[in-house]
Design a protein around this motif. Structure first.
Motif, PDB file in Angstrom:
ATOM      1  N   PRO A   1      -9.432  20.721  11.859  1.00 25.56           N
ATOM      2  CA  PRO A   1      -8.125  21.334  11.579  1.00 25.56           C
ATOM      3  C   PRO A   1      -7.043  20.261  11.477  1.00 25.56           C
ATOM      4  O   PRO A   1      -7.030  19.302  12.241  1.00 25.56           O
ATOM      5  N   GLY A   2      -6.162  20.432  10.550  1.00 26.73           N
ATOM      6  CA  GLY A   2      -5.077  19.482  10.357  1.00 26.73           C
ATOM      7  C   GLY A   2      -5.355  18.424   9.301  1.00 26.73           C
ATOM      8  O   GLY A   2      -4.480  17.622   8.993  1.00 26.73           O
ATOM      9  N   PHE A   3      -6.569  18.420   8.731  1.00 29.45           N
ATOM     10  CA  PHE A   3      -6.893  17.400   7.732  1.00 29.45           C
ATOM     11  C   PHE A   3      -6.010  17.526   6.497  1.00 29.45           C
ATOM     12  O   PHE A   3      -5.520  16.538   5.971  1.00 29.45           O
ATOM     13  N   ARG A   4      -5.796  18.752   6.046  1.00 26.61           N
ATOM     14  CA  ARG A   4      -4.939  18.950   4.865  1.00 26.61           C
ATOM     15  C   ARG A   4      -3.502  18.541   5.165  1.00 26.61           C
ATOM     16  O   ARG A   4      -2.820  17.973   4.316  1.00 26.61           O
ATOM     17  N   ALA A   5      -3.027  18.816   6.357  1.00 23.85           N
ATOM     18  CA  ALA A   5      -1.654  18.434   6.721  1.00 23.85           C
ATOM     19  C   ALA A   5      -1.499  16.917   6.758  1.00 23.85           C
ATOM     20  O   ALA A   5      -0.499  16.377   6.277  1.00 23.85           O
ATOM     21  N   VAL A   6      -2.494  16.225   7.304  1.00 26.66           N
ATOM     22  CA  VAL A   6      -2.443  14.765   7.348  1.00 26.66           C
ATOM     23  C   VAL A   6      -2.526  14.202   5.931  1.00 26.66           C
ATOM     24  O   VAL A   6      -1.826  13.240   5.594  1.00 26.66           O
ATOM     25  N   SER A   7      -3.347  14.816   5.082  1.00 27.59           N
ATOM     26  CA  SER A   7      -3.433  14.378   3.682  1.00 27.59           C
ATOM     27  C   SER A   7      -2.105  14.593   2.967  1.00 27.59           C
ATOM     28  O   SER A   7      -1.664  13.736   2.193  1.00 27.59           O
ATOM     29  N   ALA A   8      -1.477  15.733   3.207  1.00 32.16           N
ATOM     30  CA  ALA A   8      -0.183  16.004   2.577  1.00 32.16           C
ATOM     31  C   ALA A   8       0.870  15.021   3.051  1.00 32.16           C
ATOM     32  O   ALA A   8       1.646  14.492   2.244  1.00 32.16           O
ATOM     33  N   LEU A   9       0.901  14.749   4.343  1.00 32.47           N
ATOM     34  CA  LEU A   9       1.879  13.811   4.890  1.00 32.47           C
ATOM     35  C   LEU A   9       1.685  12.404   4.340  1.00 32.47           C
ATOM     36  O   LEU A   9       2.648  11.731   3.966  1.00 32.47           O
ATOM     37  N   SER A  10       0.444  11.963   4.245  1.00 31.94           N
ATOM     38  CA  SER A  10       0.198  10.617   3.709  1.00 31.94           C
ATOM     39  C   SER A  10       0.566  10.537   2.230  1.00 31.94           C
ATOM     40  O   SER A  10       1.133   9.535   1.783  1.00 31.94           O
ATOM     41  N   GLY A  11       0.277  11.573   1.466  1.00 28.50           N
ATOM     42  CA  GLY A  11       0.645  11.570   0.049  1.00 28.50           C
ATOM     43  C   GLY A  11       2.146  11.581  -0.164  1.00 28.50           C
ATOM     44  O   GLY A  11       2.673  10.853  -1.012  1.00 28.50           O
ATOM     45  N   LEU A  12       2.856  12.392   0.618  1.00 28.75           N
ATOM     46  CA  LEU A  12       4.314  12.431   0.493  1.00 28.75           C
ATOM     47  C   LEU A  12       4.937  11.106   0.910  1.00 28.75           C
ATOM     48  O   LEU A  12       5.908  10.649   0.301  1.00 28.75           O
ATOM     49  N   SER A  13       4.373  10.473   1.929  1.00 28.97           N
ATOM     50  CA  SER A  13       4.883   9.163   2.353  1.00 28.97           C
ATOM     51  C   SER A  13       4.638   8.112   1.277  1.00 28.97           C
ATOM     52  O   SER A  13       5.504   7.282   0.997  1.00 28.97           O
ATOM     53  N   ALA A  14       3.461   8.133   0.666  1.00 33.56           N
ATOM     54  CA  ALA A  14       3.166   7.180  -0.405  1.00 33.56           C
ATOM     55  C   ALA A  14       4.088   7.401  -1.601  1.00 33.56           C
ATOM     56  O   ALA A  14       4.580   6.437  -2.205  1.00 33.56           O
ATOM     57  N   LEU A  15       4.336   8.668  -1.960  1.00 33.74           N
ATOM     58  CA  LEU A  15       5.267   8.955  -3.053  1.00 33.74           C
ATOM     59  C   LEU A  15       6.662   8.432  -2.730  1.00 33.74           C
ATOM     60  O   LEU A  15       7.337   7.864  -3.593  1.00 33.74           O
ATOM     61  N   ASN A  16       7.093   8.620  -1.498  1.00 33.17           N
ATOM     62  CA  ASN A  16       8.423   8.151  -1.108  1.00 33.17           C
ATOM     63  C   ASN A  16       8.524   6.634  -1.188  1.00 33.17           C
ATOM     64  O   ASN A  16       9.546   6.099  -1.626  1.00 33.17           O
ATOM     65  N   VAL A  17       7.477   5.928  -0.774  1.00 31.79           N
ATOM     66  CA  VAL A  17       7.500   4.465  -0.863  1.00 31.79           C
ATOM     67  C   VAL A  17       7.636   4.028  -2.313  1.00 31.79           C
ATOM     68  O   VAL A  17       8.475   3.182  -2.656  1.00 31.79           O
ATOM     69  N   VAL A  18       6.813   4.595  -3.187  1.00 31.60           N
ATOM     70  CA  VAL A  18       6.817   4.175  -4.594  1.00 31.60           C
ATOM     71  C   VAL A  18       8.146   4.513  -5.263  1.00 31.60           C
ATOM     72  O   VAL A  18       8.737   3.679  -5.953  1.00 31.60           O
TER      73      VAL A  18
END
Length: 132
Positions: A75-92
């Motif tokens: 549980p929480g894998f999708r949330a961690v994936s979403a958080l990492s993707g949003l963080s990567a988008l913000n960096v770029v």
């Protein structure tokens, strides 16, 4: 499941930054440039970074929600994936921003926070993988 709410909130933040006149990109004369008033009151055509951020966020969150997982995940894998993707988008996207902001070692503060979140997610994923 609060993942759709995270997506709506992130998209709202991007579109609010567009409406407030912050988060704009460098000047351009291309067809995709949008007219933005900068902090000095000058209106010029600029890269539509908030719109790109909102669209990429919507695509990432939709993919994370609807992409079928082949294996059973904790549980929480999708949330961690979403958080990492949003963080990567913000960096770029923050690398292309042209509005004035405080810098730390050449990067904006939100870039550093997103990098720290990515490091934290990486450590978490690595420790979870080692635990299995």
């Amino acid at each position: 499941n609060l993942l759709p709410l995270l997506g709506v909130f992130a998209i709202a933040v991007w579109l609010t930054s567009w409406g407030a006149g912050v988060g704009y990109g460098p000047k351009t004369e291309a067809w995709y440039g949008i007219k933005v008033q900068d902090n000095l009151g000058l209106v010029s055509r600029r890269w539509p970074l908030p719109i790109v951020g909102a669209l990429l966020t919507a695509g990432w969150i939709t993919g994370v929600i609807f992409f079928p997982l082949k294996r059973v995940r904790k549980p929480g894998f999708r949330a961690v994936s979403a958080l990492s993707g949003l963080s990567a988008l913000n960096v770029v996207i923050s690398l292309f921003r042209a509005d004035p902001a405080p810098l730390l070692w050449g990067l904006r503060w939100e870039s550093w926070f997103s990098i720290l979140i990515l490091i934290g997610v990486g450590v978490y994923m690595f420790s979870e993988q080692r635990g299995n």
